[in-house]
Design a protein around this motif. Sequence first.
Motif, PDB file in Angstrom:
ATOM      1  N   MET A   2       0.919  -1.209   0.555  1.00  0.00           N
ATOM      2  CA  MET A   2      -0.061   0.177   0.192  1.00  0.00           C
ATOM      3  C   MET A   2       0.808   1.058  -0.149  1.00  0.00           C
ATOM      4  N   VAL A   3       0.624   2.718  -1.222  1.00  0.00           N
ATOM      5  CA  VAL A   3       1.120   3.744  -1.387  1.00  0.00           C
ATOM      6  C   VAL A   3       1.280   4.249   0.165  1.00  0.00           C
ATOM      7  N   LYS A   4       2.582   5.176   0.925  1.00  0.00           N
ATOM      8  CA  LYS A   4       1.977   5.393   1.901  1.00  0.00           C
ATOM      9  C   LYS A   4       1.654   7.201   1.938  1.00  0.00           C
ATOM     10  N   TYR A   5       0.453   7.456   2.339  1.00  0.00           N
ATOM     11  CA  TYR A   5       0.169   8.261   1.956  1.00  0.00           C
ATOM     12  C   TYR A   5       0.601   9.952   2.801  1.00  0.00           C
ATOM     13  N   ASN A   6       1.822   9.615   4.120  1.00  0.00           N
ATOM     14  CA  ASN A   6       1.236  10.279   4.958  1.00  0.00           C
ATOM     15  C   ASN A   6       3.468  10.303   4.526  1.00  0.00           C
ATOM     16  N   GLU A   7       3.856   9.572   3.459  1.00  0.00           N
ATOM     17  CA  GLU A   7       4.912  10.454   3.052  1.00  0.00           C
ATOM     18  C   GLU A   7       4.669  11.300   1.552  1.00  0.00           C
ATOM     19  N   ILE A   8       3.624  10.813   0.886  1.00  0.00           N
ATOM     20  CA  ILE A   8       2.622  11.805  -0.405  1.00  0.00           C
ATOM     21  C   ILE A   8       2.559  13.086   0.131  1.00  0.00           C
ATOM     22  N   GLU A   9       2.147  12.965   1.551  1.00  0.00           N
ATOM     23  CA  GLU A   9       1.352  14.584   2.016  1.00  0.00           C
ATOM     24  C   GLU A   9       2.544  14.975   2.101  1.00  0.00           C
TER      25      GLU A   9
ATOM     26  N   GLU B 242      -8.858  13.047  -0.920  1.00  0.00           N
ATOM     27  CA  GLU B 242     -10.179  12.120  -1.228  1.00  0.00           C
ATOM     28  C   GLU B 242      -9.790  11.872  -2.379  1.00  0.00           C
ATOM     29  N   LYS B 243      -9.688  12.542  -3.839  1.00  0.00           N
ATOM     30  CA  LYS B 243      -9.184  11.571  -4.707  1.00  0.00           C
ATOM     31  C   LYS B 243      -8.436  10.202  -4.709  1.00  0.00           C
ATOM     32  N   PHE B 244      -6.909   9.980  -3.989  1.00  0.00           N
ATOM     33  CA  PHE B 244      -6.035   9.776  -3.315  1.00  0.00           C
ATOM     34  C   PHE B 244      -6.969   8.200  -2.601  1.00  0.00           C
ATOM     35  N   ILE B 245      -8.463   8.309  -1.913  1.00  0.00           N
ATOM     36  CA  ILE B 245      -8.800   7.150  -1.342  1.00  0.00           C
ATOM     37  C   ILE B 245      -9.308   6.403  -2.523  1.00  0.00           C
ATOM     38  N   GLU B 246     -10.207   7.526  -2.864  1.00  0.00           N
ATOM     39  CA  GLU B 246     -10.538   6.430  -4.394  1.00  0.00           C
ATOM     40  C   GLU B 246      -9.892   6.137  -4.885  1.00  0.00           C
ATOM     41  N   LEU B 247      -9.151   6.162  -5.450  1.00  0.00           N
ATOM     42  CA  LEU B 247      -8.402   4.688  -6.524  1.00  0.00           C
ATOM     43  C   LEU B 247      -7.609   4.330  -5.555  1.00  0.00           C
ATOM     44  N   GLU B 248      -7.596   4.493  -4.693  1.00  0.00           N
ATOM     45  CA  GLU B 248      -6.142   3.484  -3.479  1.00  0.00           C
ATOM     46  C   GLU B 248      -7.586   2.208  -3.212  1.00  0.00           C
ATOM     47  N   SER B 249      -8.329   2.522  -3.300  1.00  0.00           N
ATOM     48  CA  SER B 249      -8.732   1.891  -2.591  1.00  0.00           C
ATOM     49  C   SER B 249      -9.679   0.429  -3.140  1.00  0.00           C
TER      50      SER B 249
ATOM     51  N   GLU C 180      -9.308  -2.796  -4.114  1.00  0.00           N
ATOM     52  CA  GLU C 180     -10.474  -3.604  -4.105  1.00  0.00           C
ATOM     53  C   GLU C 180     -10.723  -3.677  -2.524  1.00  0.00           C
ATOM     54  N   ILE C 181     -10.867  -2.209  -1.605  1.00  0.00           N
ATOM     55  CA  ILE C 181     -11.545  -2.723  -0.217  1.00  0.00           C
ATOM     56  C   ILE C 181     -12.369  -1.634  -0.623  1.00  0.00           C
ATOM     57  N   SER C 182     -12.542  -1.224   0.256  1.00  0.00           N
ATOM     58  CA  SER C 182     -14.124   0.409   0.642  1.00  0.00           C
ATOM     59  C   SER C 182     -13.464   1.021   0.715  1.00  0.00           C
ATOM     60  N   GLU C 183     -13.666   2.291   0.585  1.00  0.00           N
ATOM     61  CA  GLU C 183     -13.068   3.534   0.367  1.00  0.00           C
ATOM     62  C   GLU C 183     -12.981   3.689   2.575  1.00  0.00           C
ATOM     63  N   LEU C 184     -14.130   3.580   3.045  1.00  0.00           N
ATOM     64  CA  LEU C 184     -13.897   3.694   4.376  1.00  0.00           C
ATOM     65  C   LEU C 184     -13.040   2.683   5.205  1.00  0.00           C
ATOM     66  N   LYS C 185     -12.825   1.670   4.876  1.00  0.00           N
ATOM     67  CA  LYS C 185     -11.754  -0.021   5.328  1.00  0.00           C
ATOM     68  C   LYS C 185     -10.232   1.230   5.354  1.00  0.00           C
ATOM     69  N   LEU C 186     -10.220   1.503   3.405  1.00  0.00           N
ATOM     70  CA  LEU C 186      -8.747   2.642   3.659  1.00  0.00           C
ATOM     71  C   LEU C 186      -8.394   3.701   4.596  1.00  0.00           C
ATOM     72  N   LYS C 187      -9.583   4.594   4.231  1.00  0.00           N
ATOM     73  CA  LYS C 187      -9.416   5.767   5.454  1.00  0.00           C
ATOM     74  C   LYS C 187      -8.881   4.955   6.987  1.00  0.00           C
ATOM     75  N   GLU C 188     -10.200   4.246   7.562  1.00  0.00           N
ATOM     76  CA  GLU C 188      -9.511   3.976   8.744  1.00  0.00           C
ATOM     77  C   GLU C 188      -7.773   3.330   9.079  1.00  0.00           C
ATOM     78  N   GLU C 189      -7.061   2.268   8.016  1.00  0.00           N
ATOM     79  CA  GLU C 189      -5.940   2.006   7.628  1.00  0.00           C
ATOM     80  C   GLU C 189      -5.225   2.767   7.626  1.00  0.00           C
ATOM     81  N   PHE C 190      -5.370   4.186   7.072  1.00  0.00           N
ATOM     82  CA  PHE C 190      -4.924   5.054   6.759  1.00  0.00           C
ATOM     83  C   PHE C 190      -4.548   6.391   8.044  1.00  0.00           C
ATOM     84  N   GLU C 191      -5.203   6.116   8.840  1.00  0.00           N
ATOM     85  CA  GLU C 191      -5.804   6.209  10.248  1.00  0.00           C
ATOM     86  C   GLU C 191      -5.342   5.953  10.575  1.00  0.00           C
ATOM     87  N   LYS C 192      -5.094   4.425  11.058  1.00  0.00           N
ATOM     88  CA  LYS C 192      -3.996   3.782  11.986  1.00  0.00           C
ATOM     89  C   LYS C 192      -2.771   3.828  11.856  1.00  0.00           C
TER      90      LYS C 192
END
Length: 214
Positions: free
Chosen positions: A1-8, A26-33, A37-49
């Motif tokens: 998984m691409v690390k969002y915090n590094e891109i940020e 928001e676009k990053f979550i949409e494309l990465e999810s 092949e996982i939900s956007e909500l699940k991906l957001k939770e993973e990034f927060e973790k």
Amino acid sequence: MVKYNEIESILKDVGTTNTELKSFFEKFIELESKRLEISELKLKEEFEKEDRRNEIFSDVSPVFKEYILRVKNLKTSFEMNYESAFISNPSVEYLNSAISLYNPSFDTIYNNYNKWQKEISIAWDEMLSESFAASVNYMIDEIHKPYIFQLNEDTKLINNVKLRIGEGESRPDELKEEVIQSVSSILKNLETKIPILENRFNEILTRMQHSGLN
């Protein structure tokens, strides 16, 4: 998984505004999810973790490293100064200084132990949390309580012997010999115990650092 915090971080460095970052995220979550092949909500939770993991690691890592540095310096200070401290004020001051520098690093770990253990359990898993707890308990029960605490007491006795010598008492030798045997035994045990603790701390930090989101 691409690390969002590094891109940020990269985007912030080139002057991206908070509004632009939000839109990008928001676009990053949409494309990465979709890619994963996982939900956007699940991906957001993973990034927060993952963000929380980074925060916890940033809290724990420097404190663990500082403790190892201070306990090593304390041991070295006693090795170099405890015998001369029976007759030398500067040597006693070196011992007291080493203890004073050690205490805050121990207190920080001790006071945050329960909080960090719970946070690690949530952000990682129970297994890592238990390993963390075992390492800190080793620090407390196998190093601090039996040895560092006693070195503090021995420093008081060293000063007591020095005062007796200065006052011309004829038989401070018995107490002096007891202190020498005590300190010598402690330093010998720390020679073994400190590397064990250092390895345990390093293992915990490595697992925290490399068990992120894939």
